[in-house]
Every structure is written in structure tokens, then in C-alpha cells.
Design an enzyme around this catalytic site. Structure first.
Site, mmCIF file in Angstrom:
data_model
loop_
_atom_site.group_PDB
_atom_site.id
_atom_site.type_symbol
_atom_site.label_atom_id
_atom_site.label_comp_id
_atom_site.label_asym_id
_atom_site.label_seq_id
_atom_site.Cartn_x
_atom_site.Cartn_y
_atom_site.Cartn_z
ATOM 1 N N HIS A 72 11.992 -7.866 46.705
ATOM 2 C CA HIS A 72 12.082 -6.528 46.118
ATOM 3 C C HIS A 72 11.479 -5.504 47.063
ATOM 4 O O HIS A 72 10.387 -5.697 47.567
ATOM 5 C CB HIS A 72 11.354 -6.485 44.777
ATOM 6 C CG HIS A 72 12.214 -6.953 43.653
ATOM 7 N ND1 HIS A 72 12.057 -6.536 42.371
ATOM 8 C CD2 HIS A 72 13.264 -7.791 43.645
ATOM 9 C CE1 HIS A 72 12.978 -7.106 41.608
ATOM 10 N NE2 HIS A 72 13.706 -7.884 42.367
ATOM 11 N N TYR A 200 8.233 0.295 35.513
ATOM 12 C CA TYR A 200 6.944 0.523 34.838
ATOM 13 C C TYR A 200 7.071 1.843 34.088
ATOM 14 O O TYR A 200 7.335 2.875 34.707
ATOM 15 C CB TYR A 200 5.812 0.663 35.857
ATOM 16 C CG TYR A 200 5.398 -0.623 36.542
ATOM 17 C CD1 TYR A 200 4.344 -1.391 36.048
ATOM 18 C CD2 TYR A 200 6.019 -1.058 37.712
ATOM 19 C CE1 TYR A 200 3.934 -2.557 36.688
ATOM 20 C CE2 TYR A 200 5.617 -2.225 38.360
ATOM 21 C CZ TYR A 200 4.572 -2.968 37.838
ATOM 22 O OH TYR A 200 4.178 -4.122 38.480
ATOM 23 N N PRO A 292 -2.977 -6.877 34.230
ATOM 24 C CA PRO A 292 -1.772 -7.281 34.970
ATOM 25 C C PRO A 292 -0.952 -6.137 35.585
ATOM 26 O O PRO A 292 -0.040 -6.397 36.356
ATOM 27 C CB PRO A 292 -0.943 -8.031 33.917
ATOM 28 C CG PRO A 292 -1.475 -7.581 32.598
ATOM 29 C CD PRO A 292 -2.902 -7.205 32.805
ATOM 30 N N LYS A 296 -1.571 -8.314 40.273
ATOM 31 C CA LYS A 296 -2.505 -8.714 41.334
ATOM 32 C C LYS A 296 -3.299 -9.991 41.057
ATOM 33 O O LYS A 296 -3.966 -10.509 41.957
ATOM 34 C CB LYS A 296 -3.495 -7.570 41.611
ATOM 35 C CG LYS A 296 -2.852 -6.366 42.263
ATOM 36 C CD LYS A 296 -2.395 -6.718 43.663
ATOM 37 C CE LYS A 296 -1.430 -5.715 44.228
ATOM 38 N NZ LYS A 296 -0.385 -6.294 45.040
ATOM 39 N N TYR A 384 0.581 -2.250 46.479
ATOM 40 C CA TYR A 384 1.479 -3.096 45.676
ATOM 41 C C TYR A 384 1.999 -4.281 46.499
ATOM 42 O O TYR A 384 2.048 -5.410 46.013
ATOM 43 C CB TYR A 384 2.644 -2.262 45.132
ATOM 44 C CG TYR A 384 3.356 -2.920 43.977
ATOM 45 C CD1 TYR A 384 2.994 -2.645 42.665
ATOM 46 C CD2 TYR A 384 4.379 -3.855 44.193
ATOM 47 C CE1 TYR A 384 3.621 -3.261 41.597
ATOM 48 C CE2 TYR A 384 5.016 -4.482 43.135
ATOM 49 C CZ TYR A 384 4.638 -4.175 41.838
ATOM 50 O OH TYR A 384 5.255 -4.796 40.785
HETATM 51 P P1 RFL Z 1 -5.827 -20.468 36.311
HETATM 52 O O1 RFL Z 1 -4.374 -20.299 36.473
HETATM 53 O O2 RFL Z 1 -6.452 -20.023 35.044
HETATM 54 O O3 RFL Z 1 -6.151 -21.996 36.575
HETATM 55 C C1 RFL Z 1 -7.415 -22.533 36.295
HETATM 56 C C2 RFL Z 1 -7.242 -23.998 35.964
HETATM 57 O O4 RFL Z 1 -8.528 -24.578 35.738
HETATM 58 C C3 RFL Z 1 -8.443 -25.431 34.608
HETATM 59 N N1 RFL Z 1 -9.805 -25.559 34.039
HETATM 60 C C4 RFL Z 1 -10.591 -26.633 34.239
HETATM 61 N N2 RFL Z 1 -10.377 -27.780 34.915
HETATM 62 C C5 RFL Z 1 -11.394 -28.687 34.920
HETATM 63 N N3 RFL Z 1 -12.554 -28.491 34.247
HETATM 64 C C6 RFL Z 1 -12.796 -27.362 33.566
HETATM 65 N N4 RFL Z 1 -13.956 -27.184 32.940
HETATM 66 C C7 RFL Z 1 -11.794 -26.373 33.539
HETATM 67 N N5 RFL Z 1 -11.681 -25.157 32.966
HETATM 68 C C8 RFL Z 1 -10.491 -24.676 33.276
HETATM 69 C C9 RFL Z 1 -7.453 -24.752 33.678
HETATM 70 O O5 RFL Z 1 -6.877 -25.658 32.752
HETATM 71 C C10 RFL Z 1 -6.452 -24.205 34.688
HETATM 72 O O6 RFL Z 1 -5.376 -25.107 34.915
HETATM 73 O O7 RFL Z 1 -6.635 -19.721 37.493
HETATM 74 P P2 RFL Z 1 -6.252 -19.515 39.059
HETATM 75 O O8 RFL Z 1 -5.805 -20.796 39.670
HETATM 76 O O9 RFL Z 1 -7.393 -18.767 39.622
HETATM 77 O O10 RFL Z 1 -4.947 -18.586 39.059
HETATM 78 C C11 RFL Z 1 -5.050 -17.260 38.649
HETATM 79 C C12 RFL Z 1 -3.750 -16.845 37.954
HETATM 80 O O11 RFL Z 1 -3.339 -17.831 37.038
HETATM 81 C C13 RFL Z 1 -3.963 -15.527 37.212
HETATM 82 O O12 RFL Z 1 -4.646 -14.590 38.039
HETATM 83 C C14 RFL Z 1 -2.698 -14.856 36.766
HETATM 84 O O13 RFL Z 1 -1.835 -15.697 36.060
HETATM 85 C C15 RFL Z 1 -3.122 -13.693 35.866
HETATM 86 N N6 RFL Z 1 -2.085 -13.301 34.993
HETATM 87 C C16 RFL Z 1 -1.106 -12.550 35.524
HETATM 88 N N7 RFL Z 1 -1.188 -12.162 36.812
HETATM 89 C C17 RFL Z 1 -0.227 -11.431 37.353
HETATM 90 O O14 RFL Z 1 -0.322 -11.107 38.543
HETATM 91 N N8 RFL Z 1 0.871 -11.043 36.575
HETATM 92 C C18 RFL Z 1 0.999 -11.441 35.264
HETATM 93 O O15 RFL Z 1 1.984 -11.128 34.627
HETATM 94 C C19 RFL Z 1 0.003 -12.219 34.684
HETATM 95 N N9 RFL Z 1 0.077 -12.630 33.401
HETATM 96 C C20 RFL Z 1 -2.057 -13.712 33.647
HETATM 97 C C21 RFL Z 1 -0.945 -13.391 32.863
HETATM 98 C C22 RFL Z 1 -3.125 -14.451 33.070
HETATM 99 C C23 RFL Z 1 -3.116 -14.839 31.735
HETATM 100 N N10 RFL Z 1 -4.266 -15.520 31.181
HETATM 101 C C24 RFL Z 1 -5.212 -16.190 32.049
HETATM 102 C C25 RFL Z 1 -4.731 -15.297 29.888
HETATM 103 C C26 RFL Z 1 -0.887 -13.808 31.541
HETATM 104 C C27 RFL Z 1 -1.947 -14.541 30.970
HETATM 105 C C28 RFL Z 1 -1.790 -15.001 29.537
HETATM 106 C C1 PHB Z 2 5.803 -10.240 35.524
HETATM 107 O O1 PHB Z 2 6.966 -10.320 35.978
HETATM 108 O O2 PHB Z 2 5.343 -11.070 34.733
HETATM 109 C C2 PHB Z 2 4.953 -9.088 35.929
HETATM 110 C C3 PHB Z 2 5.426 -8.207 36.877
HETATM 111 C C4 PHB Z 2 4.639 -7.123 37.252
HETATM 112 C C5 PHB Z 2 3.404 -6.937 36.670
HETATM 113 C C6 PHB Z 2 2.928 -7.835 35.738
HETATM 114 C C7 PHB Z 2 3.710 -8.918 35.355
HETATM 115 O O3 PHB Z 2 2.658 -5.851 37.030
#
Ligand code: RFL
Ligand code: PHB
Length: 389
Positions: A72, A200, A292, A296, A384
Site C-alpha cells: 500500500h 481512517y 491501534p 504500530k 506510518y
Molecule cells: P502477544 O501477541 O500478546 O504474544 C504474547 C504471547 O505470550 C503468551 N503468554 C505467555 N506464555 C508463557 N507464559 C506466560 N505467563 C504467558 N503470558 C502470556 C501469550 O499467550 C501470547 O501468545 O505479544 P507480542 O508477541 O509482543 O506481539 C504484539 C502484537 O500481538 C500486538 O502489538 C498487536 O497485535 C496489537 N494489536 C494490534 N496491533 C496493530 O498494529 N493493529 C491492530 O489492529 C491490532 N489489533 C492488537 C489488536 C492487540 C489486541 N490485544 C492484545 C488485546 C487487537 C487486540 C485484541
Molecule cells: C487492521 O487492518 O486490523 C488495522 C489496520 C490499521 C490500523 C489498525 C488495524 O491502524
């Protein structure tokens, strides 16, 4: 059992670090609390910076991404029933990549399995010991059996609710937090994206985002109350609300359909300082959370992994510990810039319950300034697509 690096958490940060270390001949183990299926059922981020894509290639886990992802070159910002595009390519020579976190995590698990690297699932009661010595260890329970893993270093990649961060003594640890008074209700649907770029939208009914995973898989979000519940939202109610918040041009052509996933995420900014304590290093959501807006979270987990991987490599290859000693300082510099950008995007695009008419006028002025000022658009584009590591 003994390894060089014990990695707590098998999310994207832990898996990427493990795979990079493996490719450099550094032995690691990943300890994950959940099952692989559970980790792969979580729908999360979808926009990858070039730095993360390059790291995946270095980890030998980018083949499917290269074949199936989308590039993109810009994004659309909508407000007051009008919209404008910010063409990233005009300001920075890097696109972003659209590829779901779930797929990326699956690729990393597959690469780990192909390399015969050690992963333990469903580990319980993880405790980290002797972090201030040269021989730390991890204690945990697996299938009712107690296990001790001796190691040189521990990477705490266990997300916001993990245990690693809690091992930094409260007297040393400083936590900075801002909780936003709303959440994001998101749905995934097998429908055509409304536009080729992300949209957005700031609307008087609250924020909305039209995103996608591929040409027949869309990811949409609307701002909702913090205490709202998915059961309050039928698919039809979601689509109706989304249409009210995006410009008419998109609302009229929006393809709707049944949701295949629906969830609410709270919005929070959070940073833990320092990100290291003795032989423990925090990476990703274990150390920081961003709202989100701006996508990032996953990308910042990847920049931590970049710094930690290179620091460990320098230590094992050259016995040079400078990068290890300064990991927290180096990572936090970039983390705070990303926190600022995510907070700014969130502030500019959402309705806050406490907004006064003055605040709304300021928000409109901010959007008009962005629409009419190339250097403001350049600043958004640089952030971004991803700040340099
Ligand atoms: P993760 O993905 O949370 O992975 C951590 C892993 O550690 C495990 N864990 C344990 N394992 C052993 N012992 C323990 N005591 C443990 N406690 C936890 C968990 O089961 C898990 O598998 O962290 P990591 O690897 O740092 O990755 C970060 C990303 O996942 C996160 O920053 C993003 O997904 C944030 N996020 C989003 N980011 C975006 O850029 N765009 C999004 O649209 C977006 N949507 C989201 C999200 C995070 C969400 N959470 C955490 C509530 C949507 C949600 C619902
Ligand atoms: C997504 O595709 O899940 C997404 C994209 C942009 C954002 C957050 C989430 O800023």
C-alpha cells in the site's frame, strides 16, 4: 535442560526472535502458555512496516508473505463527509504491506517446526530466577511436571498480561499509562474492501476504519464505548453504524455480509521503563502498548526484536556487550516516538466523551492543516511507513 536464550511467549515477538537467533546458530526455546491453535485464532494487526517484512525475510519466514501480501502506497483520511489521500510514495520511498498477524504467526510457527526448534505449549506457572546473575533460569510446569531451564539470557515476549515484566522489581520499574475512554469494535468479513487504500474516518458519531486482508476479506472497525459488548452488535447494526461514519461515496458502495469474527479491543497507551533487568529483556507488548490507530503494536514489537537480536548476536559472535547493556535505552527511544504517533492519530480521529466545542474546533483545524500542508502529510507518512531502526 539448558539453552542460550529462553523466550517466554510464542506470539509474533517471541517467534520472530527465536527464528532469527536460530538462523544465527544461537540456541533458544519458546515457552507458550496457550496452544498453537489458540494463538492462531487471535485476529489482530494487519499492516506491516518494511522493517518487519525485512526481519521476516531474514528469519526465512517471508515466502508466503511475498507471494500473497499487498503493498500500500498511501492512506485516506476522511472527515466532514470529505476525504483526502496521503500518498506515502510522494514523501518516503517505502510502502507498507497488508498481511494479517495471524498468517505471519502461522508462517513463523511453520518455520520453527521445519527447523526443529524447541517450543513448549501450555506451560504454566512461569517463574524467572537469578536474573541479576550470569546464570539465570526459568522454572515452569508442563503436563503437571516441574521443569527448570538454565540459560544465558531471557527474552520476555509474553504480551501485556504476561509475567516477565513483573520480575522487574517495583522499586525499579516505572509504568506510564493512558487509558482511552472508548474501544474499537472490529469485524472480519468475506467482503470486498471499500477502497484500495485504508480509510481512517473522523465522524461526529465517532471514529471508523475500513481496512482489509485481501481482495475478498475486509477488516472494519468502529469506535464504541469502553464498556460495550459484542452481543450488543448484530452484523446489521455494525454495517449501519459504519455507513453513517464514512463518506457517502464509500457508504453507497460498501459490500456487507456476515461477520466471521467480531471483537472489542480496549485502547491504551502504556510503557514500562526500563525494558531490561539483569539478564531479562522485554520485547513487544510485554513492555509497551499503543492504541491501534496507526497500526504500530506489532511493528514496534518487531523493532524491539531487531535491537535484541542484534545485541545478542554481537555478544555471542564478538563478546561485545555494549548493545546488550544499552538495549533498554535504544529500544525506548523508538518506542516513545511510536507512542507519540499513535496517541496523536488517536486524538485527531476519535470523539472523546469530554470533548468541548473548543476541542472539536481544534480537531477540525488539525485535520484541515493535515489536508492542506505537505510537510504535515510527510510527517504522517514517515511515521506510518515506519521510523528507521
Ligand atoms: P502477544 O501477541 O500478546 O504474544 C504474547 C504471547 O505470550 C503468551 N503468554 C505467555 N506464555 C508463557 N507464559 C506466560 N505467563 C504467558 N503470558 C502470556 C501469550 O499467550 C501470547 O501468545 O505479544 P507480542 O508477541 O509482543 O506481539 C504484539 C502484537 O500481538 C500486538 O502489538 C498487536 O497485535 C496489537 N494489536 C494490534 N496491533 C496493530 O498494529 N493493529 C491492530 O489492529 C491490532 N489489533 C492488537 C489488536 C492487540 C489486541 N490485544 C492484545 C488485546 C487487537 C487486540 C485484541
Ligand atoms: C487492521 O487492518 O486490523 C488495522 C489496520 C490499521 C490500523 C489498525 C488495524 O491502524
Amino acid at each position: 535442560m539448558r539453552v542460550q536464550v529462553a523466550i517466554i511467549g510464542g506470539g509474533p515477538a517471541g517467534l520472530l526472535l527465536g527464528q532469527l537467533l536460530h538462523r544465527s546458530g544461537i540456541d533458544s526455546i519458546v515457552l507458550e502458555r496457550q496452544t498453537r491453535e489458540y494463538v492462531l485464532s487471535r485476529i489482530r494487526a494487519g499492516i506491516l512496516e518494511r522493517g518487519l517484512v525485512d526481519l521476516l525475510a531474514q528469519a526465512g519466514a517471508a515466502d508466503r508473505l511475498i507471494a500473497e501480501s499487498y503493498s500500500h502506497d498511501g492512506t485516506v483520511i476522511a472527515y466532514n463527509n470529505q476525504q483526502f489521500s496521503i500518498p506515502f510514495s510522494k514523501y518516503v520511498n517505502k510502502p507498507v504491506t497488508v498481511y494479517g498477524q495471524t498468517e505471519l504467526t502461522r508462517d513463523l510457527y511453520d518455520a520453527r517446526e521445519a527447523a526443529n526448534a524447541k517450543t513448549l505449549f501450555q506451560v504454566e506457572n512461569v517463574v524467572l530466577n537469578d536474573l541479576k546473575t550470569d546464570s539465570p533460569s526459568v522454572h515452569c510446569v508442563l503436563d503437571g511436571r516441574e521443569i527448570t531451564i538454565d540459560c544465558d539470557y531471557i527474552a520476555g515476549c509474553d504480551g501485556f498480561h504476561g509475567v516477565s515484566r513483573q520480575h522487574i522489581p517495583a522499586s525499579v520499574r516505572k509504568e506510564f499509562e493512558k487509558v482511552y475512554p472508548f474501544g474499537w469494535l472490529g469485524i472480519l468479513s468475506e467482503t470486498k474492501p471499500v477502497h484500495e487504500e485504508l480509510v481512517y474516518a473522523n465522524s461526529d458519531r465517532g471514529f471508523a476504519l475500513c481496512s482489509m486482508r485481501n481482495e475478498n476479506l475486509s477488516r472494519h472497525y468502529v469506535q464504541c464505548a469502553s464498556d460495550d459488548h459484542v452481543d450488543n452488535w448484530s452484523d446489521n447494526a455494525f454495517w449501519d453504524e459504519l455507513k453513517r461514519r464514512i463518506p457517502e461515496e464509500f457508504a453507497e458502495t460498501l459490500e456487507t455480509g456476515p461477520s466471521i469474527e467480531k471483537s472489542i479491543a480496549p485502547l491504551r497507551s502504556f510503557v514500562c521503563e526500563p525494558m531490561q533487568w539483569g539478564r531479562l529483556f522485554l520485547c513487544g507488548d510485554a513492555a509497551h502498548i499503543v492504541p491501534p490507530t496507526g497500526a504500530k503494536g506489532l511493528n514496534t514489537a518487531a523493532s524491539d526484536v531487531h535491537y535484541l537480536y542484534n545485541a545478542l548476536k554481537q555478544w555471542y559472535a564478538d563478546k561485545d556487550h555494549h548493545a546488550i547493556d544499552t538495549y533498554s535505552e535504544t529500544a525506548l527511544k523508538r518506542v516513545w516516538k511510536v507512542e507519540r504517533f499513535s496517541w496523536w492519530m488517536t486524538s485527531m480521529l476519535h470523539r472523546f466523551p469530554e470533548h468541548t466545542e473548543f476541542d472539536l474546533k481544534i480537531q477540525q483545524a488539525e485535520l484541515e492543516f493535515l489536508q492542506s500542508t505537505e510537510s504535515a502529510q510527510a510527517a504522517l507518512a514517515i511515521n506510518y511507513v515506519g521510523l528507521p531502526y
